[in-house]
Design an enzyme around this catalytic site. Structure first.
Site, PDB file in Angstrom:
ATOM      1  N   SER A  34       0.825  -1.210   0.000  1.00  0.00           N
ATOM      2  CA  SER A  34       0.000   0.000   0.000  1.00  0.00           C
ATOM      3  C   SER A  34       0.860   1.261   0.000  1.00  0.00           C
ATOM      4  CB  SER A  34      -0.904   0.032   1.234  1.00  0.00           C
ATOM      5  OG  SER A  34      -2.081  -0.694   1.014  1.00  0.00           O
ATOM      6  N   PRO A  35       0.314   2.357  -0.536  1.00  0.00           N
ATOM      7  CA  PRO A  35       1.013   3.639  -0.396  1.00  0.00           C
ATOM      8  C   PRO A  35       1.034   4.060   1.064  1.00  0.00           C
ATOM      9  CG  PRO A  35      -1.168   3.960  -1.363  1.00  0.00           C
ATOM     10  CD  PRO A  35      -0.957   2.487  -1.267  1.00  0.00           C
ATOM     11  N   CYS A  54       2.604   7.036   3.643  1.00  0.00           N
ATOM     12  CA  CYS A  54       3.305   8.315   3.779  1.00  0.00           C
ATOM     13  C   CYS A  54       4.522   8.158   4.683  1.00  0.00           C
ATOM     14  CB  CYS A  54       2.372   9.369   4.347  1.00  0.00           C
ATOM     15  SG  CYS A  54       1.062   9.870   3.208  1.00  0.00           S
ATOM     16  N   ALA A 106       1.124   8.692  -0.885  1.00  0.00           N
ATOM     17  CA  ALA A 106       0.285   9.803  -1.334  1.00  0.00           C
ATOM     18  C   ALA A 106       1.172  10.986  -1.683  1.00  0.00           C
ATOM     19  CB  ALA A 106      -0.709  10.192  -0.243  1.00  0.00           C
ATOM     20  N   GLN A 142       0.547   7.013  -5.959  1.00  0.00           N
ATOM     21  CA  GLN A 142      -0.766   7.528  -5.580  1.00  0.00           C
ATOM     22  C   GLN A 142      -0.750   9.045  -5.690  1.00  0.00           C
ATOM     23  OE1 GLN A 142      -2.307   7.751  -1.377  1.00  0.00           O
ATOM     24  NE2 GLN A 142      -3.643   6.105  -2.101  1.00  0.00           N
ATOM     25  N   TYR A 166      -9.368  12.939   2.274  1.00  0.00           N
ATOM     26  CA  TYR A 166      -8.646  13.953   1.512  1.00  0.00           C
ATOM     27  C   TYR A 166      -9.570  14.572   0.464  1.00  0.00           C
ATOM     28  CZ  TYR A 166      -4.809  12.179   4.217  1.00  0.00           C
ATOM     29  OH  TYR A 166      -4.017  11.821   5.281  1.00  0.00           O
TER      30      TYR A 166
END
Length: 366
Positions: free
Chosen positions: A23-24, A26, A58, A101, A182
């Site tokens: 997964s992306p 941060c 992200a 992403q 977001y």
């Protein structure tokens, strides 16, 4: 009988070598939006770890679209060049496909890193946030500026330009972030979207701007490269964004060229009442996959190889994604292959690390 997890996933012109995705996540470690040595180390170890697909975190499509000052961006020559270098390096150490992403933080931006408390930037360095409507994220936070026609067009164009840069930097696919509270999620939910124009009101209107952004990205991204959308399937709040609206939205996404929906949930509002447990979001993925007739990626407390294989083999998702689990164990895919009796590609210098692990070497190159 061969596992589903270790069969390739073919989408447009891309063959993802297995169904495991990173997964992306941060990292809050960029300097002036530019990814650096930390990202090379972080993403390099993921590229060596056997997952078939790796997402970069992200990434803001404009400076004010970042969450924090430490978030990555993809909006100028410097950020594009840095990502091109990282993608090139990742390809030398493993066969995974690589995605990024693309995101805009909206009202959740201009904050400090989580380990600094996650609150608003105080003093110099902060910025005026924007959103669908002037609804603050938390009590005491300033109101975001409601986006007017010019702002809507600017951000849409920024997403499209970031997609062009992602292609030039060598990414195999892109994912548009419409989740976790977001900006584009802020348009979907009636909690944050209180507009009275064509972009607010009923569900069709609230979907309009996110769909326009996805369509703009699809229009400029190469036809042979896939487009993912990360979607919060529910706000976990009565009367807010929910699964039924998500299914309707995903049908529209499919119609405009989205290939895979990365199904997550929540993140919009602190009132969310999330029922957490192993695979707690998989049911959302299953319903979207079958009712919207679109491929899905499931995520959320998927930690065990047999659990992940069951999700895939029973048609609840086409891919499974891990986030924190991969931070803790970047070699999770190796362990999954061992558990399921499958062969996996390892970097040649590591191919002898476990005599019980069937492996074929990936020859590293400088």
């Amino acid at each position: 009988m061969p596992s589903t997890m270790f069969t390739p996933f073919e989408i447009r012109g891309v063959s993802i070598p297995n169904r495991i995705a990173v997964s992306p996540m941060c990292q809050y470690s960029a300097v002036d939006s530019v990814p650096g040595d930390w990202h090379i180390a972080h993403l390099g170890q993921m590229a060596m770890g056997g997952a078939g697909l790796i997402f970069v975190e992200a990434t803001g499509v404009e400076p004010d679209g970042r969450i924090t000052q430490g978030c990555t961006g993809l909006y100028d020559a410097a950020t594009e060049a840095a990502f091109a270098q990282i993608v090139g390096f990742m390809r030398t150490v493993g066969p995974a496909k690589i995605g990024i992403q693309l995101s805009h933080s909206g009202r959740k931006g201009s904050t400090v890193a989580p380990w600094e408390g996650g609150g608003l930037i105080e003093g110099q360095g902060g910025w005026q946030t924007e959103s669908a409507s002037p609804v603050p994220y938390l009590d005491g936070w300033p109101e975001p500026r409601e986006m007017d026609a010019a702002a809507l067009e600017r951000v849409k164009a920024a997403f499209a330009e970031a997609a062009r840069r992602a292609d030039r930097a060598g990414f195999d696919l892109v994912e548009v972030h419409v989740a976790h509270g977001y900006l584009l999620h802020q348009f979907l939910s009636p909690i944050t979207n209180q507009r009275n124009d064509a972009y607010g009101g009923n569900a069709v209107n609230r979907m309009r701007y996110p769909l326009e952004v996805v369509e703009a990205v699809r229009a400029v991204f190469p036809e042979d490269k896939p487009l993912f959308v990360r979607l919060s399937a529910t706000d976990w709040i009565d009367g807010a964004w929910d699964l039924e609206q998500s299914i309707m939205f995903c049908r529209e996404l499919k119609a405009i060229g989205c290939d895979v929906v990365d199904v997550t949930s929540g993140g919009l509002d602190q009132r969310q009442a999330i029922k957490v447990g192993p695979g707690y979001q998989v049911g959302f993925s299953e319903r979207i996959r079958h009712e919207a007739e679109i491929a899905t990626m499931a995520v959320g407390q998927i930690t065990d190889p047999v659990q992940a294989e069951t999700i895939l083999a029973t048609g609840q998702a086409d891919l499974v994604a891990l986030a924190r689990g991969m931070l803790w164990d970047p070699r999770w895919a190796w362990r999954a292959a061992l558990a399921l009796g499958e062969e996996i590609t390892l970097p040649a210098p590591y191919a002898r690390c476990n005599p019980a692990l069937q492996s074929k070497p990936f020859v590293t190159r400088s």
